[in-house]
Every structure is written in C-alpha cells, then in structure tokens.
Write a protein that holds these residues in place. Structure first.
Motif, short mmCIF file in Angstrom:
data_model
loop_
_atom_site.label_atom_id
_atom_site.label_comp_id
_atom_site.label_asym_id
_atom_site.label_seq_id
_atom_site.Cartn_x
_atom_site.Cartn_y
_atom_site.Cartn_z
N HIS A 4 41.98 42.18 42.07
CA HIS A 4 41.09 42.28 41.73
C HIS A 4 39.49 42.39 42.57
O HIS A 4 38.70 43.00 41.98
CB HIS A 4 40.77 40.89 40.69
CG HIS A 4 41.57 41.03 39.96
ND1 HIS A 4 42.47 41.44 38.49
CD2 HIS A 4 42.53 39.68 40.30
CE1 HIS A 4 43.01 40.91 38.00
NE2 HIS A 4 43.52 40.05 38.62
N CYS A 5 39.65 41.55 43.97
CA CYS A 5 38.74 41.88 44.86
C CYS A 5 38.66 42.21 45.56
O CYS A 5 37.96 42.66 46.42
CB CYS A 5 38.22 40.47 44.80
SG CYS A 5 38.71 39.07 43.27
N HIS A 24 43.83 32.41 43.66
CA HIS A 24 42.31 33.63 44.39
C HIS A 24 41.07 32.05 43.82
O HIS A 24 40.19 32.54 43.00
CB HIS A 24 42.26 34.80 44.22
CG HIS A 24 40.32 34.91 44.80
ND1 HIS A 24 40.44 36.44 45.03
CD2 HIS A 24 40.16 34.76 46.60
CE1 HIS A 24 39.28 36.32 45.99
NE2 HIS A 24 39.24 36.05 46.79
N CYS A 79 43.70 40.83 47.51
CA CYS A 79 43.76 41.18 45.53
C CYS A 79 43.25 41.02 44.97
O CYS A 79 42.49 42.32 45.21
CB CYS A 79 42.05 39.31 45.43
SG CYS A 79 42.08 39.22 43.87
N CYS A 114 37.78 35.32 42.38
CA CYS A 114 38.03 35.51 41.03
C CYS A 114 38.75 34.57 39.63
O CYS A 114 38.92 34.17 38.96
CB CYS A 114 38.85 36.78 40.87
SG CYS A 114 39.89 37.36 41.49
ZN LIG Z 1 39.97 38.02 43.34
#
Ligand SMILES: [Zn+2]
Lengths: 998, 88
Positions: B8-9, B59, B6, B63
């Motif tokens: 973001h994560c 996700h 991901c 997130c």
């Molecule tokens: Zn994420």
C-alpha cells in the motif's frame, strides 16, 4: 627531561599550534593534528599499559583502527571514556588520559606477576584453572579476575553527553577514502548519484597520504586533496571524516558512527558527542583497505615492536620517529618504504629481509641509499622489558627451519612487515562467503550476497594503477545503473614502484633450548604455544580454537592476529588455510559507545510521554504523577503533609461518602462503524452483543485464541451502526491490532471499520452517591434520573455549549458516570465539574484511590487479567456465552481449564485486620511446611479498604471457591513476612451491586 | 534491519512494522466442530522453516494494514509482498 623524537620538519601536523596534555598525570606537549599516540611517541613514551592476561608491558603496535595495545581511559568534559585507542584519539588542549590494566601503576604493576606464573595461564585457562574448587569461584577467582581484567572502567554515573541518531538514504555508500574510495566516489558523483563517502580517520586519502606515488602530475596526497575538495563542493555528495562504517546489516542497511566532538575538549551545546548514522544504500562500495600483518618471533610484544606501516605513518603524517636505531624486519617490499623514510630523515636502519636477495625496484633504491640490508635474516627475539633495547638476529636456512650465526644487535624499535591482510569485515558481514587468495595468503570477498562491491587492497589488489582503473570503472558502472547517466571519467596515469613477490614465511622458529613466547594475538596474549596446546587437546574447528584460546576475541577482534592464527593452525594440522576457514566476522568492526547506540532515547525520552488535556490542572493542584503505559496519570493529589497512603484513603473515602472525579482520558477508545459491527463484536467478545439497543453500554471481555483473557471494557452503541469501544490503558494498541487482524485477514467479508479515537476524547469519571447531583447541574436540561439514564445507559448532552457523551458506567462500584468531550474541551469540562461539584464536596482522585475502590469491590483489572487467566479464574463465567461462538471459545473446553479445582479470584483479609499483605505474596496452607512450600496461589492486588478500614487483598488461588472461610497464610519471603489470613469473597463491598444501580 | 515493501505504501524500514507469524495458518470456521488435536494445531503449532516462509506483518506505524511477506528465514531475502486479500 624526556627525549625528543619529533623531526624538525615534515608531517601534516600544525606546528604553529602547540597543545598540552596529560598522560598518567604527567604533562606533555604535542601539536594540533597529532593523535595521542603520535604525541606520546614524540615524547619518547612507549609504555602505555599492561597486557590482558600476563600484564606484560604494552606500547604501540599500529597507528589506527587496528591498534591492539594502546587502549587508554579518557577523562573528557567531566565524563569518563574507557576503551579509547590512543592511535585514533586526536589531541586537544587539556586532554587527560591514563593507562588501563595496571595496578597500582603502569611502571610497577602487581599483575605482572602473572607473567612469571604463566604456566598457570595456558590456553583455556578460564575453563581449567577456575573449575576447582567450585566454591572458590564467587569468593576468590571472580573478584580477582574482575579487578585485574578489562580494558578500562566504565563510569557508573549517568552519561551527560548528547548522542544522536540520523537516518540517511543514498545511491552509493563508500566506506573508506583511500584511492579506491576516492576514485569510485568521484566517478559515481559525476553521474549524479547521491554519494556518501565515509572515512574513519580525520584525514582523507588513506594510503595516498604516505605512499611515494604520482597520479597525473600530482603526488598521491595532492591528488587526494583535489578530489576531496571537488566532492565536497558537489550537492549530491556527503563527505564525512571521523566516521566508521562498522556494521553491514540486512537489505543494505549500514550503520556508521561519527565521532563528532571526540576530538574537541568539550561538546558544544546542541552538538552531539557522537552521531550514529543508519544508512540505507542502493549500492555499497567497500574500500576499507588492508592492514599490515605482523611477523611472529620471540617476545614480539615488547614495546617498540610495531608494524612497519605504522612507523612510516608516524614519520610521514606526524613527523615523529618511533626510534633512532630501527630494525626493519620484513618478508616483502613494504618494509623498505619505511626503511627509506628513516634514511631520508637521517636515521640508519638495518633491514632484515627473510627473502634471498631480490632485485625489485625498491630494494635497488634502498641499496643505492646505502641502507644496511641483510637478506635471509630474521629477528629471533626482542630483548628489553619495558622497551626494546636489542634483538637477537640470525641467518635462516633456505628451508626456513634452521637458525645460524645468532648475534645480538642494539636497537630501539623493530618495525615488522608480514605483508597485507585485506579488511574484509564489512564484506563478510554482508553475507559474502569470501575466498582464499593463495597469491596474497589472505581471504578476499567472493560472490556478493547483497549489493556490495569491494575494491582496491580490501579486494587484494595492491597496485595503485589497477586500483584506480577498477574503482573509476566500478563507480561509473554502479551509478549508471541508478541514474542512467554516463559521464565518462578519464583515468589518470600513475607512477609507482613495481613490487616483487612476498615471502610466505611469517613465524620464526625457536632456537634450540629456548622457549620465547611468540605472540599471535597481542591484545589477548595468545601465543603460538597456546594454539599448539589447544590443538593437542583436540580442538579442531577454528571457531572452537578461537573461543578456547581467546584468539581474535578482544576489542580489536583480531585485526592483526586472525590470519597468523589460521596459518598456524593450518601448518600444525597440515591443512590449507581455506580448509581451516576463518571465524565469522560480526558487527561492530570497531567498538561503539553504548551511548551512541542508545542515542537520544534516554531517561524520560526512552518512550513518548502522553499527557491528558487536564494535565496542567492536575499539576497546579499538587498531583503526584505515575507512569501508566506511555501516559502520566495523577496517582494522588497531595494536601498538606499527606503521604500516598493518607491521600489515597481520603480520596477513596470521599468517593464512597460524597463524590469524586477521576481523569480517565487515558482509557483506550476505538470507534467502530459499519453494518456488521454488532456481528463483529459478537465474535470478539465472550458475551452476547447482537441485541444491545442503541443508547446502551455493555461490559465485555475478549479472549485470545488460547482462551486467556486479553482485555475488558465497555462498549456503547451510539447509533445503529456505530459503537464506541473502551479498552484498558495498557492494552489499547494491542486490542486495535487484534481487531484489525480479524477484520483484514480472518473475516474480510464483515463490513466494519475500526479506528483509534483515544486522543480524540477527554474523559472524566464522576463517582459517588452525590454524582447524580453533579451531573444534573452539569446538564440541567437532561433527565438523568435513574429512569431517564439507567445503569449502563448512554446519552448525549450539551455541557455549557460543548458537546458531551455521557455514559452511566462504574469502575468504583458507586453510582457513577463518565463524561467525554472533545479533547480540546477537556480542561473546560474538568473545571466546570470542579466548580459545580464544590457544593457536594467533590474531590479529584488519582489512580491509587481508583485501585482501592475497584479492589474492595472485587472488580478484576490488569493485575488479575495478567495474561495467564481465563474468564472462570476471574469469576467472569457469567459473561461467557454458551450459545454463540467467539474468539478463543474452543480453548475454554481444554482439560486444564475445566478442572474443578481450577484457580479462582478471592478476597483476602489479614486476621489481625492491621497488617497489609504485600502484592505477590504466596497463599499457603501451612506457614511452617518444609520447602518448597506448596503454594495455592498469589496475592494479585492489595489496598486499604476504606469501607471497613482494614487491609484487603485480591488473590488468585487454587480451588478458590471452596477456600472461602478458610484460615490460611500469606507469605512474602522478599519482605520476610508471614501473615495469617482469612479467605473471603472477592466482592468485599456491596456484593449484590446495588449501589451502581441506585 | 529489513526493508519491506508495503503493497500500500512502498518500501519502508522494518521498525514501522510488527511481526504476525505464519501467514498460511487459517483460522477454523466459527460454529464448526473441530477436534482437540486440530484446534491445538491451529493455536500452538507453527513450523520453523529454514528458507522460504510466508508470514504476516502489520504496517503498524504506517497504513495499519496487515500484509503478507514471502521471506527467506536464513538470508532474510524478501521475494514478494502481498496485500491481505491477495493469494500467493
Ligand atoms: Zn503500508
């Protein structure tokens, strides 16, 4: 009295601990450290079961995971465990097991008649025999096959055992604790890598436990023990025995099943029976070793014929003789190790070596020990029915085609060695294409597709020296990449016997005039003749041959049979083995319990259970609950001896007459904020949203892009840029994802944020003509009159010190309000409502009454918005804006959606006003029409109208608008009912909607 | 089980994500004339390529961001992942 085959000393068993167990009802003794197989062999028991197809007697063939025969049914801890390999099941006090595949018992088995009828069970017998006559399949063939087939019977009861799942991450996962596994684990651990070392058996060390080698100044076994104890003491290493890595999945995810308690009489509380490990590894080392290959000769499935490596294992690990007059039949040096082991224990074996005299180190040693060796000799056929009693042996010509000087010699076991097959299952599962190694006549891994390395004999390396060297090096190299540490490990010196070449010969020809069955696949009874037949019938692809003959298809997945099958096909087809190719290896490598796969997610644990803050009040007040998505909701509140029908009728009536309260916490709630919220809602919903004033709610319908209704609910403008959306309980999660999709991907320019607030609010719907009275007393300071809080109005209030949101919305069709408070205050709110509502005869109502109220009002819900209907079908066309565009609008002009006789929701009343119409019934014009009777539509929801005191249903039927007033029939073939009905408006009660506005 | 990064994560297992189909499909603009054929192509028609495929995943247990994943449909190899607003 059974004969004792246990040696007086030797083996790794604990002779101080005697264990009693039962097999087929008979009591035997063994020792701690035995397997069920070793203990039975020690007692002279070699008849274990019957074969799958011909019901031929079955004994033991191996000593581990590759065992094709010795599958038993276990009774353990009051549970039934089918498909257990006796060679892997460790002995415990009180163990009970029995044979499978035999009826009435293993000694006298009726199915064995198949053996004499085997002309009727050729290759492909499933496909041929039972094709004719067709009508015989269900009545005759299938029941008989069902009774006779299978490896044991699964329990039909709920499995009370506990199974667990575990997720683990590591730098190196090492599958197999033989020399290559130990060396690579040790080297990686020295570099500080996080290592998981998995061993299928209870003892670590693999081949080192039984081979005659030295490493440094220790025996192989001592060295293995030292390495294991060092690894166990390191914090960065997990060492697991009884753990089979059975599947290699995408992105280096491997799954391992750990038999935590299977070796114990019962599972301790809070300890699982088995544990499934999901392991994400940065690197994988496959050190799964190799499996000895059988030699093929007449009646080579007779009990007492077994792998020579297994015979050696029974001797060296369990101190058990598999026979006292053994023949060792080999095409390579490995057979001699077994022969020497027999000799050292006072037993005189005869070695038949298919090769001409060789001068390898081990044959020399055998000769020095005065072992009787016959070179260029083969076993032609085993004799004996339930156990080998003799063998016809013969001299074989140099071209391996002719047999001469056939003689019969007495023996009680035949230990076969046809060289070694690397265990490449995991490598193949990882996507490794594998290649054929001519030197060893077997496939080995080739180019890695994932992060995997195969070492040792699994990679076709059969000397200990090279195995240790490459494994230490690989372990260092792989871990260094991850940890950046480089602690060199000194590679110990090794002494081992040098081997000579093996003979490629593996299948003994039939003597003239004989047609002995020569088996390739021992579990599925596939003989050489079956492969010949399949090829004669035109099967060419090895995948087809496999499925037609069932070669390699049973629970052992052809661990001992695949290569010989390929050799045979290549011989007959005059192709090289790599041209024939091998069938695909798929997980699992060994059978896995369904319980282990399911883990703890059984029954109530299969999904989370959500309870509203008022749940315990409902419980205390005799609520009967129903699953609503993941929520538990009161279905009805039982008073006295009421049933569902009576209680829901009472509750619904009270709403129409007085006032009721319903827990609506479970409704999906989404908080929407941002300056573009109105524009966003305007695109999401089918109706207009730009002009909704602050403090007002509106009902909305949202579509998918294909025009089908996705969900409905009310959304309230809390302040200028803040909205509170509600969704149905079932669709809450999907609607949130849907909104996020459009905001993040399609219209990222919209300045809007959405977040789920379902769990933040507890909700109570107060409905009925007296609901305003209740509300006024709950909020004495507010003006909740029809002018102060009109229909679809919203206000905030103070409920005895608690902040509350008040919505004047109605699902029941009555004057109604929904009050929301923060979840923690939910129970307080509920109790206040009940206390205050008492004087107005308030009663709680459940989902059943809720359904009744909405059905007779003609409010569509999940049963109509069923993923197949458009707004028009649900009489929601008034909510579809003609002016603006919205999600799914373009689809509504599709030809099928605008046809004039399109389906529509209508009301249905039985003519007798008594017979309830089952949900799902068909609506037809003519009850007696010829089948298939053309159906106009189906009944989507049924209730007992409390307003009119007769049954009422909603239905979605073709050309519904024009059907109103017609007399039709509702058919329920499932319930065997034909009900004359009249079609009426879906708005059965208060069609003008006056009550909600009163 | 796929291992999806991901943007973001970080790396997370597939069971935290839900699949969202072809990421190259663009929704037609609102309030714009569109032929039946083009609309049907947008709603229903998807390629099923053997090999590289740019697809959407959400996700959902993380997130909650929709992300783009370039994946080989045959080998399941993931080449790159992108945020929703990143191009390829
Ligand atoms: Zn994420």
């Amino acid at each position: 009295m059974t004969e004792n085959f246990r040696l007086n000393k030797g083996g790794l068993i604990n002779r101080n601990k005697k264990i009693s167990f039962k097999f087929n009802g008979k009591k035997y003794f063994g020792y701690e450290g035995d397997t069920l197989a070793s203990a039975l062999i020690a007692n002279g028991v070699h008849l274990i079961g019957r074969s799958f197809k011909y019901h031929r007697p079955r004994g033991f063939f191996g000593a581990g995971v590759d065992e094709p025969y010795a599958i038993v049914q276990m009774n353990r801890n009051h549970e039934v465990d089918p498909n257990v390999r006796a060679t892997e099941q460790e002995l415990f006090e009180g163990l009970e097991a029995k044979s499978v595949n035999c009826w009435p018992n293993v000694d006298f088995d009726i199915g064995a008649i198949n053996n004499f009828l085997n002309k009727f069970f050729p290759a492909g017998f499933y496909y041929k025999t039972f094709m004719w006559p067709k009508s015989f399949w269900y009545k005759v063939y299938e029941p008989i096959i069902r009774k006779a087939a299978g490896f044991g019977a699964a329990s039909i009861k709920h499995d009370k055992e506990r199974y667990e799942h575990k997720y683990e991450y590591c730098d190196l996962l090492i599958a197999g604790s033989g020399p290559s596994g130990l060396a690579s684990a040790y080297a990686a651990a020295q570099n500080g890598a996080k290592v998981i070392l998995a061993e299928d058996k209870s003892r670590f060390g693999g081949s080192l436990l039984t081979s005659d080698v030295t490493i440094g100044n220790q025996t192989g076994k001592e060295w293995a023990e030292k390495i294991i104890s060092e690894l166990k003491s390191m914090p960065n290493v997990i060492v697991k025995n009884r753990s089979q890595v059975f599947g290699y999945y995408d992105h280096n995810m491997l799954v391992m099943s750990e038999r935590v308690s299977d070796h114990l009489p019962k599972t301790d509380k809070y300890i699982p029976k088995q544990r499934l490990w999901y392991i994400r590894a940065k690197e994988v080392v496959i050190s799964s070793g190799s499996i000895e290959r059988p030699l093929v000769f007449g009646n080579n499935d007779t009990p007492g014929v077994m792998l020579s490596s297994a015979a050696k294992e029974y001797l060296k690990i369990y101190g058990v003789l598999v026979g006292k007059k053994p023949i060792v039949f080999t095409n390579n040096d490995s057979g001699y190790e077994t022969a020497i082991e027999f000799k050292k224990n006072g037993i005189d074996p005869i070695v038949l070596d298919t090769r001409q005299d060789t001068n390898s180190e081990i044959t020399k040693e055998a000769k020095e020990l005065k072992i009787n060796i016959k070179f260029s000799y083969v076993v032609v056929t085993a004799k004996g029915y339930k156990k080998v009693s003799s063998a016809d042996i013969a001299k074989i010509s140099e071209d391996k085609k002719n047999l001469t000087s056939i003689e019969n010699i007495k023996c009680d076991c035949i230990c076969v060695s046809g060289f070694w097959t690397p265990t490449i299952h995991l490598a193949s599962q990882s996507g490794n294409k594998t290649k054929f190694n001519q030197e060893i006549d077997a496939f080995v891994p080739s180019q890695s597709k994932q992060k995997e390395t195969t070492l040792g004999s699994a990679n076709g390396v059969f000397t200990l020296e090279e195995t240790l060297k490459t494994s230490f090096e690989k372990g260092s190299e792989l871990s260094k990449k991850i940890t950046n540490k480089d602690n060199t490990v000194t590679i110990p010196t090794v002494t081992e016997k040098k081997s000579s070449n093996h003979d490629k010969f593996w299948c003994v020809p039939l003597p003239e005039g004989k047609d002995y069955k020569r088996f390739l696949d021992f579990q599925n009874d596939v003989a050489v003749s079956d492969i010949h037949l399949a090829l004669r019938e035109g099967y060419r692809s090895i995948e087809h041959v496999k499925r037609y003959t069932t070669l390699g298809m049973a629970t052992d997945q052809g661990k001992t049979s695949n290569l010989n099958g390929l050799q045979l096909v290549s011989d007959v087809e005059n192709k090289l083995v790599p041209q024939v190719g091998h069938t695909t290896f798929r997980p699992p490598y060994t059978p896995v319990s369904i319980g282990a796969i399911v883990g703890r997610e059984v029954g109530k644990h299969s999904k989370p259970t959500r309870k509203s803050p008022m749940h315990y009040w409902h419980e205390k007040n005799n609520a009967v609950f129903v699953d609503a998505g993941v929520w538990l909701r009161p279905r009805y509140y039982k008073q006295g001896n009421e049933n569902l029908f009576e209680a829901s009728k009472r509750e619904a009536k009270n709403v129409r007459k007085n006032v009721g309260v319903c827990d609506v916490t479970t409704l999906g709630k989404i908080d929407i904020k941002g300056p573009d919220s109105a524009e966003f809602l305007n695109r999401v919903y089918t109706n207009a949203w730009l002009k909704l004033p602050v403090g007002k709610a509106r009902y909305g319908v949202m579509l998918r892009e294909d025009g089908i209704v996705m969900d409905d609910g009310t959304t309230t403008r809390i302040s200028e840029n803040h909205y509170h959306m509600t969704t149905t309980t079932a669709q809450a999660a999907n609607v949130l994802s849907h909104l996020e999709y459009y905001l993040q991907l399609v219209w990222p320019e919209l300045n809007v944020n959405v977040v789920s607030s379902t769990e933040q609010w507890a909700g109570a719907a107060i409905a009925g003509p007296r609901s305003r009275d209740v509300l006024q007393k709950l909020f004495p300071d507010l003006d909740v009159s029809n002018q102060g809080l009109p229909f679809m109005g919203y206000m905030e209030g103070n409920l005895f010190g608690v902040n509350a949101k008040i919505f004047r919305i109605s699902f029941s069709g009555e004057l109604a309000y929904e009050v929301n408070v923060e979840s923690d205050n939910g129970n307080f709110m509920w109790e206040k409502i009940m206390e205050i509502g008492k004087e107005f005869n308030i009663q709680p109502y459940g989902t059943e009454a809720l359904s009744t109220l909405r059905i007779e009002m003609g409010h569509v819900a999940g049963s109509e918005l069923d993923g197949r209907t458009i707004p028009y079908d649900n009489s929601l066309e008034g909510l579809v804006s003609k002016k603006k565009d919205f999600i799914g609008k373009r689809s509504l002009s599709k030809k099928a959606y605008i046809e004039s006789d399109r389906q529509k929701v209508v009301g249905v009343v039985p003519l007798d006003k008594k017979t309830s119409i089952p949900e799902g019934s068909y609506i037809v014009k003519d009850a007696k029409a010829k089948l298939p009777n053309p159906k106009l539509g189906h009944v989507s929801a049924s209730c007992w109208s409390v307003e009119y005191d007769n049954p009422f249903s909603l239905a979605i039927i073709k050309d519904g608008k024009n059907m109103i007033g017609q007399k039709l029939f509702a058919l329920s073939p499932l319930k065997n009912k034909t009900i004359p009905v009249e079609i009426v408006s879906s708005h059965y009660v208060d069609p003008k909607g006056e009550r909600v506005r009163s | 089980m796929l291992y999806i990064k991901c943007p973001h994560c970080g790396l997370r297992s597939q069971n935290e994500f839900s699949y969202g189909g072809d990421a190259t499909i663009k929704r037609p603009e609102l309030n714009k004339e569109i032929s039946d054929q083009d609309w049907d192509n947008f709603v229903y028609l998807r390629k099923s390529p053997r090999g590289k495929h740019l697809e959407l995943w959400q996700h959902i247990s993380g997130c909650r961001q929709w992300i783009k994943v370039e994946r080989d449909t045959l080998t399941h190899e993931i080449f790159r992942t992108f945020k929703a607003n990143e191009g390829i």
